[in-house]
Write a protein that holds these residues in place. Structure first.
Motif, PDB file in Angstrom:
ATOM      1  N   MET A 197       0.853  -1.167   0.000  1.00  0.00           N
ATOM      2  CA  MET A 197       0.000   0.000   0.000  1.00  0.00           C
ATOM      3  C   MET A 197       0.900   1.232   0.000  1.00  0.00           C
ATOM      4  SD  MET A 197      -2.844   1.128   2.864  1.00  0.00           S
ATOM      5  CE  MET A 197      -4.086  -0.043   2.349  1.00  0.00           C
ATOM      6  N   ARG A 198       0.526   2.208  -0.792  1.00  0.00           N
ATOM      7  CA  ARG A 198       1.258   3.468  -0.860  1.00  0.00           C
ATOM      8  C   ARG A 198       0.349   4.560  -0.311  1.00  0.00           C
ATOM      9  NH1 ARG A 198       3.800   6.851  -5.908  1.00  0.00           N
ATOM     10  NH2 ARG A 198       4.714   8.331  -4.513  1.00  0.00           N
ATOM     11  N   ILE A 199       0.779   5.186   0.787  1.00  0.00           N
ATOM     12  CA  ILE A 199      -0.016   6.212   1.453  1.00  0.00           C
ATOM     13  C   ILE A 199       0.692   7.549   1.298  1.00  0.00           C
ATOM     14  CG2 ILE A 199      -1.080   6.948   3.610  1.00  0.00           C
ATOM     15  CD1 ILE A 199      -0.732   3.992   4.546  1.00  0.00           C
ATOM     16  N   GLN A 200      -0.024   8.508   0.748  1.00  0.00           N
ATOM     17  CA  GLN A 200       0.538   9.841   0.557  1.00  0.00           C
ATOM     18  C   GLN A 200      -0.247  10.835   1.404  1.00  0.00           C
ATOM     19  OE1 GLN A 200       0.735  11.134  -3.488  1.00  0.00           O
ATOM     20  NE2 GLN A 200       1.532  13.152  -2.960  1.00  0.00           N
ATOM     21  N   VAL A 201       0.474  11.661   2.154  1.00  0.00           N
ATOM     22  CA  VAL A 201      -0.141  12.696   2.975  1.00  0.00           C
ATOM     23  C   VAL A 201       0.470  14.032   2.580  1.00  0.00           C
ATOM     24  CG1 VAL A 201      -0.377  13.638   5.306  1.00  0.00           C
ATOM     25  CG2 VAL A 201      -0.651  11.189   4.928  1.00  0.00           C
ATOM     26  N   THR A 202      -0.393  15.011   2.345  1.00  0.00           N
ATOM     27  CA  THR A 202       0.053  16.370   2.072  1.00  0.00           C
ATOM     28  C   THR A 202      -0.576  17.284   3.111  1.00  0.00           C
ATOM     29  OG1 THR A 202       0.145  15.897  -0.293  1.00  0.00           O
ATOM     30  CG2 THR A 202       0.149  18.218   0.350  1.00  0.00           C
ATOM     31  N   ARG A 203       0.261  18.113   3.718  1.00  0.00           N
ATOM     32  CA  ARG A 203      -0.221  19.078   4.715  1.00  0.00           C
ATOM     33  C   ARG A 203      -0.046  20.479   4.149  1.00  0.00           C
ATOM     34  NH1 ARG A 203       3.081  18.822   9.853  1.00  0.00           N
ATOM     35  NH2 ARG A 203       4.646  19.655   8.457  1.00  0.00           N
ATOM     36  N   SER A 204      -1.092  21.258   4.207  1.00  0.00           N
ATOM     37  CA  SER A 204      -0.993  22.662   3.823  1.00  0.00           C
ATOM     38  C   SER A 204      -1.563  23.481   4.970  1.00  0.00           C
ATOM     39  CB  SER A 204      -1.747  22.938   2.523  1.00  0.00           C
ATOM     40  OG  SER A 204      -3.098  22.575   2.647  1.00  0.00           O
ATOM     41  N   SER A 205      -1.028  24.675   5.131  1.00  0.00           N
ATOM     42  CA  SER A 205      -1.513  25.514   6.226  1.00  0.00           C
ATOM     43  C   SER A 205      -1.528  26.965   5.815  1.00  0.00           C
ATOM     44  CB  SER A 205      -0.642  25.326   7.468  1.00  0.00           C
ATOM     45  OG  SER A 205       0.685  25.703   7.205  1.00  0.00           O
ATOM     46  N   GLY A 206      -2.546  27.663   6.284  1.00  0.00           N
ATOM     47  CA  GLY A 206      -2.650  29.086   6.050  1.00  0.00           C
ATOM     48  C   GLY A 206      -2.773  29.451   4.598  1.00  0.00           C
ATOM     49  N   PRO A 207      -3.065  30.707   4.331  1.00  0.00           N
ATOM     50  CA  PRO A 207      -3.232  31.155   2.954  1.00  0.00           C
ATOM     51  C   PRO A 207      -1.934  31.134   2.158  1.00  0.00           C
ATOM     52  CG  PRO A 207      -3.364  33.014   4.466  1.00  0.00           C
ATOM     53  CD  PRO A 207      -3.299  31.771   5.303  1.00  0.00           C
ATOM     54  N   LEU A 208      -0.794  31.241   2.809  1.00  0.00           N
ATOM     55  CA  LEU A 208       0.484  31.240   2.100  1.00  0.00           C
ATOM     56  C   LEU A 208       1.337  30.032   2.436  1.00  0.00           C
ATOM     57  CD1 LEU A 208       1.393  35.017   2.515  1.00  0.00           C
ATOM     58  CD2 LEU A 208       0.317  33.903   0.572  1.00  0.00           C
ATOM     59  N   GLY A 209       0.809  29.108   3.202  1.00  0.00           N
ATOM     60  CA  GLY A 209       1.570  27.933   3.625  1.00  0.00           C
ATOM     61  C   GLY A 209       1.882  27.020   2.457  1.00  0.00           C
ATOM     62  N   ALA A 210       3.153  26.750   2.253  1.00  0.00           N
ATOM     63  CA  ALA A 210       3.564  25.846   1.181  1.00  0.00           C
ATOM     64  C   ALA A 210       3.240  24.411   1.590  1.00  0.00           C
ATOM     65  CB  ALA A 210       5.048  25.993   0.917  1.00  0.00           C
ATOM     66  N   PRO A 211       2.620  23.651   0.709  1.00  0.00           N
ATOM     67  CA  PRO A 211       2.298  22.259   1.033  1.00  0.00           C
ATOM     68  C   PRO A 211       3.554  21.443   1.320  1.00  0.00           C
ATOM     69  CG  PRO A 211       1.160  22.951  -0.959  1.00  0.00           C
ATOM     70  CD  PRO A 211       2.157  24.024  -0.618  1.00  0.00           C
ATOM     71  N   GLN A 212       3.447  20.548   2.291  1.00  0.00           N
ATOM     72  CA  GLN A 212       4.516  19.616   2.610  1.00  0.00           C
ATOM     73  C   GLN A 212       3.914  18.230   2.557  1.00  0.00           C
ATOM     74  OE1 GLN A 212       5.512  20.996   6.529  1.00  0.00           O
ATOM     75  NE2 GLN A 212       7.174  22.261   5.760  1.00  0.00           N
ATOM     76  N   GLY A 213       4.638  17.294   1.989  1.00  0.00           N
ATOM     77  CA  GLY A 213       4.076  15.962   1.868  1.00  0.00           C
ATOM     78  C   GLY A 213       5.095  14.868   2.056  1.00  0.00           C
ATOM     79  N   SER A 214       4.562  13.671   2.194  1.00  0.00           N
ATOM     80  CA  SER A 214       5.392  12.502   2.373  1.00  0.00           C
ATOM     81  C   SER A 214       4.634  11.280   1.879  1.00  0.00           C
ATOM     82  CB  SER A 214       5.736  12.347   3.853  1.00  0.00           C
ATOM     83  OG  SER A 214       6.750  11.418   4.043  1.00  0.00           O
ATOM     84  N   VAL A 215       5.385  10.267   1.453  1.00  0.00           N
ATOM     85  CA  VAL A 215       4.789   9.025   0.972  1.00  0.00           C
ATOM     86  C   VAL A 215       5.379   7.874   1.767  1.00  0.00           C
ATOM     87  CG1 VAL A 215       4.548   7.483  -1.008  1.00  0.00           C
ATOM     88  CG2 VAL A 215       4.473   9.951  -1.349  1.00  0.00           C
ATOM     89  N   LEU A 216       4.521   6.962   2.207  1.00  0.00           N
ATOM     90  CA  LEU A 216       4.953   5.787   2.950  1.00  0.00           C
ATOM     91  C   LEU A 216       4.531   4.541   2.190  1.00  0.00           C
ATOM     92  CD1 LEU A 216       6.167   4.687   5.647  1.00  0.00           C
ATOM     93  CD2 LEU A 216       3.811   4.578   6.474  1.00  0.00           C
ATOM     94  N   GLU A 217       5.497   3.696   1.877  1.00  0.00           N
ATOM     95  CA  GLU A 217       5.236   2.404   1.248  1.00  0.00           C
ATOM     96  C   GLU A 217       5.198   1.356   2.348  1.00  0.00           C
ATOM     97  OE1 GLU A 217       4.639   1.646  -1.879  1.00  0.00           O
ATOM     98  OE2 GLU A 217       5.261   3.449  -2.954  1.00  0.00           O
ATOM     99  N   THR A 218       4.134   0.574   2.429  1.00  0.00           N
ATOM    100  CA  THR A 218       4.012  -0.404   3.508  1.00  0.00           C
ATOM    101  C   THR A 218       4.512  -1.792   3.118  1.00  0.00           C
ATOM    102  OG1 THR A 218       1.749  -0.987   2.901  1.00  0.00           O
ATOM    103  CG2 THR A 218       2.040   0.812   4.480  1.00  0.00           C
ATOM    104  N   GLU A 219       4.792  -2.008   1.839  1.00  0.00           N
ATOM    105  CA  GLU A 219       5.247  -3.331   1.394  1.00  0.00           C
ATOM    106  C   GLU A 219       6.514  -3.745   2.135  1.00  0.00           C
ATOM    107  OE1 GLU A 219       6.681  -5.589  -2.655  1.00  0.00           O
ATOM    108  OE2 GLU A 219       5.459  -3.797  -2.831  1.00  0.00           O
TER     109      GLU A 219
END
Length: 89
Positions: free
Chosen positions: A1-23
């Motif tokens: 399973m590949r899980i991707q999470v993206t976090r964004s904050s505020g009107p000018l917050g640059a998105p930050q993300g990460s991907v986790l492979e569970t295999e």
């Protein structure tokens, strides 16, 4: 399973993300159960909690993304997001 999470904050917050492979992970069954529970409480459209608060987008195996807001996170959403952002790439 590949899980991707993206976090964004505020009107000018640059998105930050990460991907986790569970295999191959010994804790994969636990992560899969956590992901199913977390997605069940997400919305299909962006959910914004408070102004300048964090918004999360979760996608599993490239399927349609689901959304949740920091102020409304369930325990499973919070645990999954923390896991992916801490251990993912």
């Amino acid at each position: 399973m590949r899980i991707q999470v993206t976090r964004s904050s505020g009107p000018l917050g640059a998105p930050q993300g990460s991907v986790l492979e569970t295999e191959g992970r010994p804790d994969a069954p636990h992560i899969h159960a956590l992901a199913r529970e977390a997605l069940g409480a997400c919305t299909r459209t962006p959910a914004f909690g408070v102004p300048d608060g964090c918004h999360y987008t979760i996608s599993i195996d490239g399927r349609s993304p689901r959304h949740c807001a920091e102020t409304q996170l369930t325990d499973s959403q919070s645990d999954l997001i923390a896991l992916v952002l801490a251990q993912g790439q």
